[in-house]
Design an enzyme around this catalytic site. Structure first.
Site, PDB file in Angstrom:
ATOM      1  N   LYS A   9       0.841  -1.205   0.000  1.00 13.29           N
ATOM      2  CA  LYS A   9       0.000   0.000   0.000  1.00 13.29           C
ATOM      3  C   LYS A   9       0.876   1.255   0.000  1.00 13.29           C
ATOM      4  O   LYS A   9       0.599   2.226  -0.707  1.00 13.29           O
ATOM      5  CB  LYS A   9      -0.941  -0.019   1.217  1.00 13.29           C
ATOM      6  N   GLN A  35      -5.012  -1.675   9.577  1.00 18.00           N
ATOM      7  CA  GLN A  35      -4.864  -3.013   9.004  1.00 18.00           C
ATOM      8  C   GLN A  35      -5.424  -4.053   9.973  1.00 18.00           C
ATOM      9  O   GLN A  35      -5.107  -4.039  11.172  1.00 18.00           O
ATOM     10  CB  GLN A  35      -3.372  -3.281   8.708  1.00 18.00           C
ATOM     11  N   ASP A  79     -11.575   2.315   3.967  1.00 17.25           N
ATOM     12  CA  ASP A  79     -11.872   0.878   3.911  1.00 17.25           C
ATOM     13  C   ASP A  79     -13.380   0.629   3.818  1.00 17.25           C
ATOM     14  O   ASP A  79     -13.812  -0.467   3.464  1.00 17.25           O
ATOM     15  CB  ASP A  79     -11.376   0.199   5.201  1.00 17.25           C
TER      16      ASP A  79
HETATM   17  N1  GUN Z   1      -6.872  -7.188   6.227  1.00 14.28           N
HETATM   18  C1  GUN Z   1      -7.141  -7.972   5.166  1.00 14.28           C
HETATM   19  N2  GUN Z   1      -7.789  -7.271   4.207  1.00 14.28           N
HETATM   20  C2  GUN Z   1      -7.927  -6.013   4.687  1.00 14.28           C
HETATM   21  C3  GUN Z   1      -8.515  -4.823   4.154  1.00 14.28           C
HETATM   22  O1  GUN Z   1      -9.056  -4.785   3.044  1.00 14.28           O
HETATM   23  N3  GUN Z   1      -8.451  -3.730   4.954  1.00 14.28           N
HETATM   24  C4  GUN Z   1      -7.879  -3.752   6.182  1.00 14.28           C
HETATM   25  N4  GUN Z   1      -7.889  -2.638   6.889  1.00 14.28           N
HETATM   26  N5  GUN Z   1      -7.337  -4.842   6.708  1.00 14.28           N
HETATM   27  C5  GUN Z   1      -7.360  -5.961   5.960  1.00 14.28           C
END
Ligand code: GUN
Length: 282
Positions: A53, A97, A120
């Site tokens: 990211k 995350q 998200d």
């Molecule tokens: N962990 C696995 N997939 C995701 C996601 O799309 N967003 C976040 N914040 N954590 C994750």
């Protein structure tokens, strides 16, 4: 039949090129989209996703700041960081995350993120908006799946979409999105009896379970589009939930792992961050 292999990398690249232009246009108005990512603990997979990211933001000219916090961090400290980011004029998107360590309440943390910075789409207000069809930030992986289907001209309206997996991150929001696109949606999960009876009916089959190669060719209708959201690590290699080599001879289209849904998840996060900056700065 041999399936078309859907090239998520190529589709994500096209999207990122469009976003790069938007970032340049915002820069002309002295706006730089900013994303804060909070990563708690040492899970290697989470660290790898977050690095991805961070790199993606850099390549587009999006400002990013990653908070790497020890697993021992308290919920109060985490909430404090989120409150500061909610107020920061440099930050338009906040992502925590997941998963979080068990001593931290995931729902309290997600609720603390300003809904206007919730890139998200996990805040309850935005979950509710998605469920009721109001405009909101769409969760990145489900949105990426819809983009892949649309880019490949795979019809959704009137089709039977079967999702295997009922997570809050993928299965449930994807069901809402597919419904919005007028699919008939079935959600299956670990307690579904005779799973194959359901998967066999799917025009669009989505595997989002996290179980290595659990979707085998005998579970897939001839000509179905098969989207593999699974990411399993085997001796350092990524392998999906779908037995790709078998299923590709039954399906009409299939996503590989890696190089299918994964790159789209990141592209949609960038999209949401740019959207957040546009909305907050307008
Ligand atoms: N962990 C696995 N997939 C995701 C996601 O799309 N967003 C976040 N914040 N954590 C994750």
């Amino acid at each position: 039949m041999t399936a078309t292999v859907i090239d998520g990398k190529k589709i994500a690249h096209a999207l990122r090129e469009r976003l790069k232009q938007e970032v340049a246009e915002l820069a002309a108005h002295h706006v730089q989209p900013g994303l804060a990512v909070i990563l708690v603990g040492e899970d290697p997979a989470s660290h790898s996703y977050v690095r991805g990211k961070e790199k993606a933001c850099e390549s587009l000219g999006i400002y990013s700041k990653v908070y790497r916090l020890p697993a021992s961090v308290s919920e109060a400290e985490l909430l404090h960081t989120i409150h500061e980011l909610n107020e920061s004029s440099l930050i338009h998107g906040i992502l925590v995350q997941l998963p979080l360590p068990s001593h931290i309440s995931e729902s309290s943390i997600l609720l603390a993120i300003s809904p206007d910075k919730d890139v998200d789409g996990f805040h309850l207000m935005n979950v509710g908006k998605l469920q009721t069809g109001l405009p909101t930030f769409l969760p990145c992986t489900p949105h990426g799946v819809i983009q892949l289907l649309q880019y490949e001209n795979i019809p959704i309206e009137g089709k039977h979409a079967v999702i295997v997996g009922r997570s809050n991150i993928v299965g449930k929001p994807l069901a809402a999105l597919l419904l919005q696109h007028n699919a008939t949606v079935t959600i299956c999960h670990s307690k579904t009896v005779h799973l194959k009876n359901f998967t066999k009916q799917a025009d669009i089959l989505i595997a989002a379970v996290g179980k290595l190669r659990m979707i085998t060719a005998d579970m897939v209708k001839s000509g179905a589009a098969v989207i593999d959201v699974g990411i399993n690590r085997v001796n350092g290699r990524l392998v999906g939930d779908v037995d790709f080599e078998e299923v590709r001879h039954v399906a009409s289209a299939i996503t590989p792992v890696p190089g299918g849904v994964g790159p789209m998840t990141i592209a949609m996060l960038l999209y949401n961050t740019v959207e957040a900056a546009k909305r907050l700065e307008s």
